[in-house]
Design a protein around this motif. Structure first.
Motif, mmCIF file in Angstrom:
data_model
loop_
_atom_site.group_PDB
_atom_site.id
_atom_site.type_symbol
_atom_site.label_atom_id
_atom_site.label_comp_id
_atom_site.label_asym_id
_atom_site.label_seq_id
_atom_site.Cartn_x
_atom_site.Cartn_y
_atom_site.Cartn_z
ATOM 1 N N ALA A 2 0.833 -1.201 0.000
ATOM 2 C CA ALA A 2 0.000 0.000 0.000
ATOM 3 C C ALA A 2 0.875 1.261 0.000
ATOM 4 O O ALA A 2 1.992 1.261 0.499
ATOM 5 C CB ALA A 2 -0.899 -0.011 1.230
ATOM 6 N N PHE A 6 -1.629 5.446 3.076
ATOM 7 C CA PHE A 6 -2.482 4.477 3.784
ATOM 8 C C PHE A 6 -1.686 3.632 4.775
ATOM 9 O O PHE A 6 -2.228 3.129 5.744
ATOM 10 C CB PHE A 6 -3.176 3.542 2.780
ATOM 11 N N TYR A 15 -6.063 10.573 7.929
ATOM 12 C CA TYR A 15 -6.798 10.372 6.670
ATOM 13 C C TYR A 15 -8.250 10.871 6.788
ATOM 14 O O TYR A 15 -8.719 11.638 5.935
ATOM 15 C CB TYR A 15 -6.773 8.878 6.311
ATOM 16 N N ARG A 22 -17.848 12.404 3.746
ATOM 17 C CA ARG A 22 -17.906 11.159 2.982
ATOM 18 C C ARG A 22 -19.326 10.881 2.465
ATOM 19 O O ARG A 22 -19.851 9.779 2.624
ATOM 20 C CB ARG A 22 -17.372 10.005 3.844
ATOM 21 N N LEU A 25 -20.082 7.759 0.435
ATOM 22 C CA LEU A 25 -20.354 6.427 0.995
ATOM 23 C C LEU A 25 -21.849 6.162 1.161
ATOM 24 O O LEU A 25 -22.276 5.004 1.172
ATOM 25 C CB LEU A 25 -19.628 6.270 2.335
ATOM 26 N N VAL A 43 -13.695 -3.901 -0.167
ATOM 27 C CA VAL A 43 -12.336 -4.186 -0.651
ATOM 28 C C VAL A 43 -11.540 -2.874 -0.699
ATOM 29 O O VAL A 43 -11.963 -1.915 -1.343
ATOM 30 C CB VAL A 43 -12.386 -4.831 -2.061
ATOM 31 N N GLY A 46 -9.564 0.737 3.714
ATOM 32 C CA GLY A 46 -8.845 1.855 4.315
ATOM 33 C C GLY A 46 -9.137 1.967 5.801
ATOM 34 O O GLY A 46 -9.011 0.991 6.548
ATOM 35 N N ASP A 65 -7.899 -4.778 3.590
ATOM 36 C CA ASP A 65 -6.960 -3.768 3.092
ATOM 37 C C ASP A 65 -5.545 -4.240 3.413
ATOM 38 O O ASP A 65 -5.309 -4.825 4.472
ATOM 39 C CB ASP A 65 -7.221 -2.412 3.775
ATOM 40 N N GLY A 88 -4.979 -7.762 3.979
ATOM 41 C CA GLY A 88 -4.683 -8.563 2.801
ATOM 42 C C GLY A 88 -5.093 -7.813 1.545
ATOM 43 O O GLY A 88 -5.450 -6.643 1.592
ATOM 44 N N THR A 89 -5.031 -8.514 0.440
ATOM 45 C CA THR A 89 -5.354 -7.888 -0.846
ATOM 46 C C THR A 89 -6.559 -8.575 -1.476
ATOM 47 O O THR A 89 -6.931 -9.698 -1.099
ATOM 48 C CB THR A 89 -4.167 -8.012 -1.823
ATOM 49 N N ALA A 90 -7.111 -7.914 -2.483
ATOM 50 C CA ALA A 90 -8.277 -8.464 -3.178
ATOM 51 C C ALA A 90 -7.950 -9.798 -3.840
ATOM 52 O O ALA A 90 -8.805 -10.678 -3.949
ATOM 53 C CB ALA A 90 -8.753 -7.458 -4.228
ATOM 54 N N THR A 104 -14.856 1.466 -2.840
ATOM 55 C CA THR A 104 -15.197 2.889 -2.823
ATOM 56 C C THR A 104 -13.939 3.726 -3.062
ATOM 57 O O THR A 104 -12.816 3.230 -3.010
ATOM 58 C CB THR A 104 -15.808 3.288 -1.470
ATOM 59 N N ALA A 105 -14.155 5.012 -3.270
ATOM 60 C CA ALA A 105 -13.048 5.985 -3.394
ATOM 61 C C ALA A 105 -12.011 5.540 -4.431
ATOM 62 O O ALA A 105 -10.805 5.676 -4.214
ATOM 63 C CB ALA A 105 -12.389 6.243 -2.030
ATOM 64 N N VAL A 110 -6.188 1.457 -8.309
ATOM 65 C CA VAL A 110 -4.844 1.132 -7.790
ATOM 66 C C VAL A 110 -4.240 -0.065 -8.531
ATOM 67 O O VAL A 110 -3.036 -0.295 -8.433
ATOM 68 C CB VAL A 110 -4.839 0.841 -6.262
ATOM 69 N N PHE A 111 -5.068 -0.816 -9.243
ATOM 70 C CA PHE A 111 -4.566 -2.008 -9.928
ATOM 71 C C PHE A 111 -3.988 -1.566 -11.274
ATOM 72 O O PHE A 111 -4.715 -1.262 -12.226
ATOM 73 C CB PHE A 111 -5.695 -3.026 -10.093
HETATM 74 C C1 LIG Z 1 -8.221 5.726 -1.908
HETATM 75 S S1 LIG Z 1 -8.064 4.523 -0.649
HETATM 76 C C2 LIG Z 1 -9.774 4.177 -0.353
HETATM 77 C C3 LIG Z 1 -10.040 3.697 1.045
HETATM 78 C C4 LIG Z 1 -11.506 3.490 1.385
HETATM 79 N N1 LIG Z 1 -12.162 2.610 0.444
HETATM 80 C C5 LIG Z 1 -12.249 4.802 1.442
HETATM 81 O O1 LIG Z 1 -13.331 4.920 0.845
HETATM 82 O O2 LIG Z 1 -11.806 5.707 2.169
HETATM 83 C C6 LIG Z 1 -7.491 3.078 -1.555
HETATM 84 C C7 LIG Z 1 -7.301 1.863 -0.654
HETATM 85 O O3 LIG Z 1 -6.986 0.723 -1.469
HETATM 86 C C8 LIG Z 1 -6.098 -0.085 -0.730
HETATM 87 N N2 LIG Z 1 -5.435 -1.068 -1.602
HETATM 88 C C9 LIG Z 1 -4.286 -0.919 -2.294
HETATM 89 N N3 LIG Z 1 -3.977 -2.049 -2.946
HETATM 90 C C10 LIG Z 1 -4.966 -2.946 -2.652
HETATM 91 C C11 LIG Z 1 -5.207 -4.314 -3.021
HETATM 92 N N4 LIG Z 1 -4.368 -4.972 -3.828
HETATM 93 N N5 LIG Z 1 -6.306 -4.932 -2.525
HETATM 94 C C12 LIG Z 1 -7.159 -4.257 -1.714
HETATM 95 N N6 LIG Z 1 -6.975 -2.967 -1.334
HETATM 96 C C13 LIG Z 1 -5.897 -2.318 -1.802
HETATM 97 C C14 LIG Z 1 -5.163 0.936 -0.086
HETATM 98 O O4 LIG Z 1 -4.394 0.405 0.969
HETATM 99 C C15 LIG Z 1 -6.162 2.006 0.339
HETATM 100 O O5 LIG Z 1 -6.624 1.811 1.647
#
Ligand SMILES: C[S@@+](CC[C@H](N)C(=O)[O-])C[C@H]1O[C@@H](n2cnc3c(N)ncnc32)[C@H](O)[C@@H]1O
Length: 246
Positions: A2, A6, A15, A22, A25, A43, A46, A65, A88-90, A104-105, A110-111
């Motif tokens: 991350a 974050f 944050y 928000r 949301l 997923v 955050g 996350d 963890g990750t998705a 969200t957000a 990020v992928f």
């Molecule tokens: C812009 S923030 C959004 C956080 C939250 N969803 C919000 O609405 O405030 C992006 C989030 O994606 C997470 N993230 C990054 N890579 C990820 C992955 N591979 N799988 C799941 N989450 C991931 C980051 O750690 C971060 O918390």
């Protein structure tokens, strides 16, 4: 891994204070109601604001996350004990069976590679019940949001309880095809430290997103606007191919 914004305890702790409004949301809470979801996987949760909102409504909420520091903030929120938090990750989720998964957000941006996005979408698909849905948003690349990512247009100065004044701003670093890199800087008045966090996001268009959804076993149900950001976001709603909703 991350981004620092974050994953750094100092940045994760501020944050929510730097982004307190928000309204975005509420639309996800409404979607959970619209789809009658009794269990929701958030997923990239955050600091967990949505997961806590959902749990307060009696929904079985799971937040995942990779950023431990953000999850630590999430765990301090009233009602957070009702949420299952997973670091963890998705792409590497434990066994789950939820009605709805959300990002969200703009988490979906990020992928960076299609392989990473597809593996992540497949991980989410495996965590859904056969009749489940996935909802996520991305910034509409046609709006070129990054044009406003400069100090002048992003500068904020916020006094935060227990932290003091924090000045924050964003600088655009590069735009290479659909990859946009930028830096957030946070100047802490109490000790003069400036903590930066660099990020890169992918701005896929609708067709590129649909290709990845298709490759992951999802079927597009709808693309909507984000009610709080009309004309700026694409909100994708997908069902599992061959599932009840497809
Ligand atoms: C812009 S923030 C959004 C956080 C939250 N969803 C919000 O609405 O405030 C992006 C989030 O994606 C997470 N993230 C990054 N890579 C990820 C992955 N591979 N799988 C799941 N989450 C991931 C980051 O750690 C971060 O918390």
């Amino acid at each position: 891994m991350a981004d620092e914004i974050f994953a750094s305890p100092r940045l994760a702790a501020i944050y929510d204070a730097l982004d307190p409004h928000r309204d975005d949301l509420d639309a996800y809470v409404d979607l959970a109601g619209e789809f009658g979801a009794r269990s929701v996987l958030d997923v990239g949760c955050g600091t967990g604001t949505l997961a806590v909102m959902l749990a307060a409504r009696g929904i079985d909420a799971v937040g995942v996350d990779p950023a431990g520091a953000s999850l630590d903030v999430a765990r301090t929120k009233p009602g957070s004990e009702r949420v299952r938090w997973i670091q963890g990750t998705a792409a590497a989720l434990p066994e789950l069976s939820v009605d709805l998964a959300v990002m969200t957000a703009n988490v979906a941006q990020v992928f960076l590679t299609d392989e990473d996005f597809t593996l992540s979408l497949r991980g989410i698909r495996a965590a859904l019940r056969p009749c489940g849905r996935l909802v996520f948003e991305i910034r509409d690349p046609e709006r070129q949001a990054w044009l406003g990512w400069n100090r002048e247009q992003t500068f904020t100065s916020t006094v935060i309880d227990g932290v003091g004044r924090v000045d924050a701003w964003c600088d655009l670093l590069s735009v290479e095809a659909d990859l946009v890199s930028f830096r957030w800087s946070h100047a802490f008045a109490t000790d003069g430290q400036v903590v930066t966090s660099d990020s890169t996001l992918r701005f896929r268009d609708r067709a590129a997103v649909m290709e990845c959804l298709d490759a992951s076993g999802f079927v597009l149900e709808d693309v909507r606007e984000a009610p709080d950001r009309p004309g700026r976001e694409l909100v994708f709603i997908a069902t599992i191919r061959g599932g009840h909703g497809a």
